[in-house]
Write an enzyme that holds these catalytic residues in place. Structure first.
Site, PDB file in Angstrom:
ATOM      1  N   GLU A   1      70.866  -5.508  -5.813  1.00 28.11           N
ATOM      2  CA  GLU A   1      70.222  -4.566  -4.883  1.00 28.11           C
ATOM      3  C   GLU A   1      70.066  -3.199  -5.544  1.00 28.11           C
ATOM      4  O   GLU A   1      69.002  -2.579  -5.456  1.00 28.11           O
ATOM      5  CB  GLU A   1      71.052  -4.389  -3.607  1.00 28.11           C
ATOM      6  CG  GLU A   1      70.994  -5.546  -2.652  1.00 28.11           C
ATOM      7  CD  GLU A   1      71.891  -5.339  -1.450  1.00 28.11           C
ATOM      8  OE1 GLU A   1      71.563  -5.902  -0.400  1.00 28.11           O
ATOM      9  OE2 GLU A   1      72.908  -4.628  -1.537  1.00 28.11           O
TER      10      GLU A   1
ATOM     11  N   GLY B   1      78.257  -3.585   1.298  1.00 28.13           N
ATOM     12  CA  GLY B   1      79.539  -4.075   1.773  1.00 28.13           C
ATOM     13  C   GLY B   1      79.563  -5.591   1.838  1.00 28.13           C
ATOM     14  O   GLY B   1      80.596  -6.188   2.061  1.00 28.13           O
TER      15      GLY B   1
ATOM     16  N   ASP C   1      65.487  -2.031   1.858  1.00 24.17           N
ATOM     17  CA  ASP C   1      66.803  -2.647   1.935  1.00 24.17           C
ATOM     18  C   ASP C   1      67.595  -2.005   3.060  1.00 24.17           C
ATOM     19  O   ASP C   1      67.289  -0.896   3.496  1.00 24.17           O
ATOM     20  CB  ASP C   1      67.541  -2.487   0.603  1.00 24.17           C
ATOM     21  CG  ASP C   1      68.540  -3.604   0.348  1.00 24.17           C
ATOM     22  OD1 ASP C   1      68.840  -4.382   1.279  1.00 24.17           O
ATOM     23  OD2 ASP C   1      69.042  -3.697  -0.785  1.00 24.17           O
TER      24      ASP C   1
END
Length: 174
Positions: free
Chosen positions: A124, A117, A92
């Site tokens: 995730e 963000g 990621d």
């Protein structure tokens, strides 16, 4: 919070390099964002070449890209449930990575990072935390001598009160 910039070529190199860490038989967490997308595309090329992997997407966009690239996918509960294979490696991106510059007065060590963000924040984190290994892909545009003061936090509705209390306890503003 989300850092824009970075050339597509550097993002591609970072993502493709991360995809090379995947070995035959792995279950791979498939991150979200432009750099992680390059990793998914490279995995698709490797699957075409005979690599046997399964992905666990962290977002709808990652799942769609994996399908386009013929990377077979599992849902998170299938991967980490009682009879699941687990997640060997998650790949990621990061929104900002501290360089740990000596000129910085930040207490944050080099290599610390801020994720999430943008979108897919909670999913995730669930996939990344469930993985045996976590590989962060970031191009040089994400580097900063110090991290921004605000840190994105997403709370599932049932955990809102507990998360807000923990943020306040850590000196933050919920």
């Amino acid at each position: 919070m989300k850092t824009s910039g970075g050339s597509d070529a550097t993002k591609r190199r970072a993502g493709e390099s991360a995809a090379e860490a995947v070995t035959d038989g792995d279950v791979v967490g498939l991150g979200t964002g432009s750099t992680a997308a390059h990793a998914i595309r490279r995995l698709g090329d490797r699957v075409d070449g005979g690599l046997d992997v399964r992905g666990v997407p962290t977002s709808f966009a990652s799942r769609e890209l994996a399908a386009e690239e013929a990377v077979p996918c599992l849902d998170l509960p299938e991967a980490v449930g009682p009879d699941g294979p687990g997640i060997d490696l998650a790949i990621d991106g990061a929104d900002q990575v501290a360089t740990g510059s000596e000129e910085s007065d930040s207490p944050v060590p080099g290599g610390a990072l801020i994720k999430g963000g943008g979108a897919a924040h909670a999913r995730e984190k669930l996939v990344d935390a469930a993985a045996d290994r976590f590989l962060v892909v970031a191009d040089p545009s994400k580097e900063s001598p110090r991290l921004d003061r605000s840190v994105p936090v997403e709370a599932l509705p049932a955990g809102r009160t507990a998360v807000a209390a923990a943020v306040r306890e850590a000196g933050g503003e919920a």
